[in-house]
Scaffold this active site. Structure first.
Site, PDB file in Angstrom:
ATOM      1  N   GLU A 137      -7.296  50.159 -36.126  1.00 13.16           N
ATOM      2  CA  GLU A 137      -6.382  49.678 -35.080  1.00 13.16           C
ATOM      3  C   GLU A 137      -5.584  48.439 -35.506  1.00 13.16           C
ATOM      4  O   GLU A 137      -4.463  48.233 -35.049  1.00 13.16           O
ATOM      5  CB  GLU A 137      -7.150  49.391 -33.789  1.00 13.16           C
ATOM      6  CG  GLU A 137      -7.622  50.652 -33.070  1.00 13.16           C
ATOM      7  CD  GLU A 137      -8.978  51.151 -33.562  1.00 13.16           C
ATOM      8  OE1 GLU A 137      -9.466  50.628 -34.593  1.00 13.16           O
ATOM      9  OE2 GLU A 137      -9.539  52.054 -32.925  1.00 13.16           O
ATOM     10  N   PHE A 166     -20.450  52.311 -22.103  1.00  9.30           N
ATOM     11  CA  PHE A 166     -20.212  52.624 -23.515  1.00  9.30           C
ATOM     12  C   PHE A 166     -18.756  52.307 -23.881  1.00  9.30           C
ATOM     13  O   PHE A 166     -17.832  52.692 -23.170  1.00  9.30           O
ATOM     14  CB  PHE A 166     -20.506  54.108 -23.772  1.00  9.30           C
ATOM     15  CG  PHE A 166     -20.195  54.519 -25.191  1.00  9.30           C
ATOM     16  CD1 PHE A 166     -20.890  53.967 -26.259  1.00  9.30           C
ATOM     17  CD2 PHE A 166     -19.194  55.446 -25.459  1.00  9.30           C
ATOM     18  CE1 PHE A 166     -20.592  54.328 -27.569  1.00  9.30           C
ATOM     19  CE2 PHE A 166     -18.887  55.809 -26.766  1.00  9.30           C
ATOM     20  CZ  PHE A 166     -19.594  55.250 -27.820  1.00  9.30           C
TER      21      PHE A 166
END
Lengths: 592, 186
Positions: free
Chosen positions: A58, A120
């Site tokens: 990213e 999560f």
């Protein structure tokens, strides 16, 4: 689907994201999928207007978007998932904030009912990115999404540009709402000032006309203001006849080939630029921010000058250095008004004084502060950049860099005559910026020659993006000045830490040629000065990504240099014979 | 021109080292869009840039427009105060920043609730002093009072100091709110 029929209709939040990007004219989106953005990836799949570029990390997505934005003047776009997707983007966002690069970064988030639940891949994205964005949003209702998406582009691009994050929970991506392009934005208090105060501009013009030793000191703000600002700057500099220098971020706004150009200023700037800054009587700062790499010792910074400061961000004014005439406004607007006023009032520079000033500058120039000892045995890094420049200057070339010695040599020896041609991480100093940035630049300019001038240490930080370049057939050239050291760290250790090269040696380097081949790119190695031209030409002619391992002198230091804690008129020059140990005082060693 | 120049190097690259201005205390009124995270932006700016917060109050003041007024008291040199105002103004949800101290035409008030525990003469004395300070009794038991007092911070400080030997056990203060005198608005 045409834009008219799309202007108000029912769609999901995920579809709104893609529709808004298309309506904003976005052609490329850099991203990486994950659980919390799957609905948006589904919406991407069904359309052709926005092309998604899959990166390998990213951070690379954000740097690629930065390169894209910096080389086009458009807003760069990023799409990443929640949790690690967002945290990996943080370095790039901070980089964009420091260098005022317009970005819109869309992050996925866990569904609203799970926010705060340690779900999560959950992280507090708006909390984490608050200090490293110009603005950010958590979208809790699909009704707000169209307005926020469009406002994000407005905020990213207007005023002092910067990155904007939009965090969209997965249930909001699935929810259905009415999409329309908003006529007004939620934040009614956001109105950046673009037009400068005319009384201040008048006072500035008066001061300039009386100047005996004037100087233009320009920065990245001129580039951000658009090509028109660079044109106006050129006209104003020509009209007044004043010398001009620029920061690292501002290179290219004024042509380096012009006789009025003195080269970059600051810590590794030219002697003439720094001495002229120190001795000037009127300083015209245009879109620069008196950063500590520029000023050196604050209380000895240009002590005898009156200072004019043009900046779109009021918080840049009087932050580090007190200025006499602050002008808040966009560079292009203010320069236009200045030029108009100069001509309308038939102002003339003091020809006699200016002539003496130029004579003084020519004396400093004659010192040839960028000189280095050439070699027939090893490739000097400066020589490598000089040859790269000579062999690419007549082409349509864009340069990106990583961070370190190679970056400074690129700034000193690669000469830019146009804006938006030079992409580098200035404020944050992010190693690993250049390779992904070159991916973004090459996408925006598919026919151009895009070169990442790199170091062997920096390039390993985001090496994986070479795979992205291969996937999208982007023929970027990665020109590594390989000195087997984190060169700038090594230089500082030599200066400040008794040549104890703690952890700065690039141990266990990969074979870059084989590495390139393993990644389906082309590898070239060059070790002798005599082979360099041929190797560079070979690199240019290959229509594929090339990793060029240019093996250079390991010991070369980057000069000239203003040591820590020193003033502009206390530079060390490369061939001055001054021992580095004597150059820096104990107090200076405390600084970075 | 070179490093042998005999110039003392007691200062640094950084502006603080050469800052000789005296710190001042300023009250700033900050009109903001009342949206999630707006207070975090303001506070984060102060902590991130190393500015001081002496007092902070915040409440929605215009419900229809969803606007809140944040009143923050801060200290810094004039250059830093100027920076704080400019940095606040740069935040997207911020509409206006007014330096109430600089305008010199503002009224500042604070409210405190003061709990005093005691019996006998001390109790009587506390009540007598409260009356002198125009503090109201808003809760009473046979062994305690809670006084409500409004005024300038100095007045509250003084009241609290007087109550200390008379059985003061707890103080809750709002922090400073400010408004400009006269017909003009923010």
């Amino acid at each position: 689907m045409t834009k008219e029929t799309a202007s108000t209709r029912e769609m999901t939040g995920a579809e709104m994201v893609i529709q808004a990007l298309a309506d904003q004219g976005v052609k490329h989106l850099f991203g990486y999928p994950g659980g919390a953005v799957l609905p948006i990836y589904d919406a991407l799949f069904a359309q052709k207007e926005v092309r998604h570029i899959l990166v390998r990390h990213e951070q690379g997505a954000v740097h690629a978007a930065e390169g894209y934005a910096r080389s086009t003047g458009k807003v760069g776009c990023v799409l990443v998932t929640s949790g690690p997707g967002a945290t990996n983007a943080v370095t790039g966002l901070t980089d964009a904030l420091c260098d005022s690069i317009p970005l819109v970064c869309i992050t996925g988030q866990v569904p609203t009912h799970l926010i705060g639940n340690d779900a999560f891949q959950e992280c507090d994205t708006v909390g984490i990115t608050r200090p490293c964005t110009k603005h950010n949003y958590l979208v809790k209702r699909v009704e707000d999404l169209p307005r926020i998406l469009h406002e994000a582009f407005h905020i990213a691009a207007s005023g002092r540009p910067g990155p904007v994050v939009i965090d969209i929970p997965k249930d909001v991506q699935f929810a259905t709402g009415t999409y329309s392009v908003p006529k007004e934005f939620p934040h009614t208090g956001y109105h950046p000032k673009v037009k400068g105060d005319s009384a201040a501009i008048k006072a500035a013009v008066e001061l300039m006309a009386r100047a005996k030793k004037p100087i233009f000191y320009t920065g990245g703000g001129v580039i951000n203001s658009g090509k028109h600002a660079s044109q106006l700057l050129r006209e104003l500099v020509k009209t007044t006849g004043f010398p001009i220098t620029s920061t690292l971020m501002g290179l290219g706004a004024f042509p380096a080939a012009d006789p009025q150009w003195m080269g970059m200023l600051g810590m590794h700037g030219t002697l003439e630029a720094n001495m002229a800054m120190h001795d000037c009587d009127v300083m015209v700062c245009v879109g620069a921010r008196f950063d500590d790499r520029i000023t050196g010792r604050i209380d000895a910074f240009s002590p005898g000058s009156k200072k004019i400061h043009i900046d779109i961000d009021p918080s840049s004014i009087n932050k580090n250095i007190h200025v006499d005439i602050p002008i808040v406004g966009d560079c292009a607007h203010v320069l236009e008004d200045m030029l108009h006023m100069w001509k309308a009032e038939k102002k003339q520079a003091d020809k006699k004084a200016l002539g003496d000033w130029w004579k003084q500058i020519d004396k400093w120039r004659a010192r040839k502060s960028l000189a280095y000892r050439p070699s027939n045995e090893v490739i000097k890094p400066q020589y490598a950049i000089q040859r790269l420049f000579e062999l690419t200057k007549d082409r349509d070339t864009y340069i990106t860099t990583e961070v370190g010695q190679h970056q400074m040599w690129a700034a000193q020896f690669y000469h830019f005559n146009e804006p938006n041609r030079w992409m580098t991480s200035g404020g944050l100093g992010t190693m690993g910026y250049g390779l992904p940035a070159s991916v973004g630049v090459q996408l925006a300019h598919p026919k151009s020659l895009v070169i990442d001038i790199a170091g062997e240490a920096s390039v390993q930080m985001t090496m994986q993006e070479l795979s992205t370049a291969v996937q999208y057939r982007l023929p970027i050239k990665i020109f590594i000045l390989n000195n087997s050291y984190m060169g700038m760290v090594r230089q500082w250790q030599e200066l400040l830490h008794g040549s104890r090269y703690s952890e700065s040696y690039s141990e266990a380097l990969p074979d870059f040629v084989k590495l390139a081949e393993a990644m389906h790119a082309v590898g070239i190695r060059c070790e002798k000065p005599g082979d360099l031209d041929h190797a560079i030409k070979e690199m240019i002619d290959i229509d594929r990504p090339v990793l060029f391992d240019c093996v250079v002198d390991q010991k070369e230091n980057c000069f000239p240099m203003i040591p820590s804690g020193k003033a502009h008129n206390e530079m060390i020059l490369g061939d001055s014979g001054v021992s580095l140990d004597d150059a820096i005082t104990e107090e200076g060693k405390m600084l970075v | 021109m070179n490093a042998n120049a005999n110039i003392p190097s007691s200062t640094s690259h950084y502006p603080t080292a050469t800052n000789v201005q005296k710190p001042e205390t300023h009250t700033l009124s900050v009109l903001v869009d009342n949206e999630p995270g707006v207070l975090a932006r303001v506070i984060g700016l102060f902590s991130g840039r190393g500015y001081n917060i002496e007092s902070l109050t915040v409440s929605e003041t215009e419900h229809a427009k969803h606007q809140s007024l944040i009143t923050v008291v801060t200290t810094g040199t004039p250059m830093v105060i100027e920076q704080i105002k400019n940095q606040l103004d740069r935040l997207v949800p911020v509409h206006r920043v007014v330096d109430m101290t600089l305008s010199g035409r503002s009224i500042e008030r604070e409210l405190a609730m003061v709990k005093v525990r005691g019996k006998g003469d001390e109790r009587v004395e506390a009540l007598r002093l409260a009356d002198a300070f125009r503090a109201r009794v808003i809760d009473a038991t046979t062994e305690s009072f809670i006084f409500e007092i409004t005024g300038k911070s100095e007045k509250i400080e003084q009241f609290v100091a007087l109550m200390l030997p008379l059985g003061l056990v707890e103080v809750s203060r709002t922090g400073i709110v400010a408004i400009a005198r006269g017909p003009d608005t923010m």
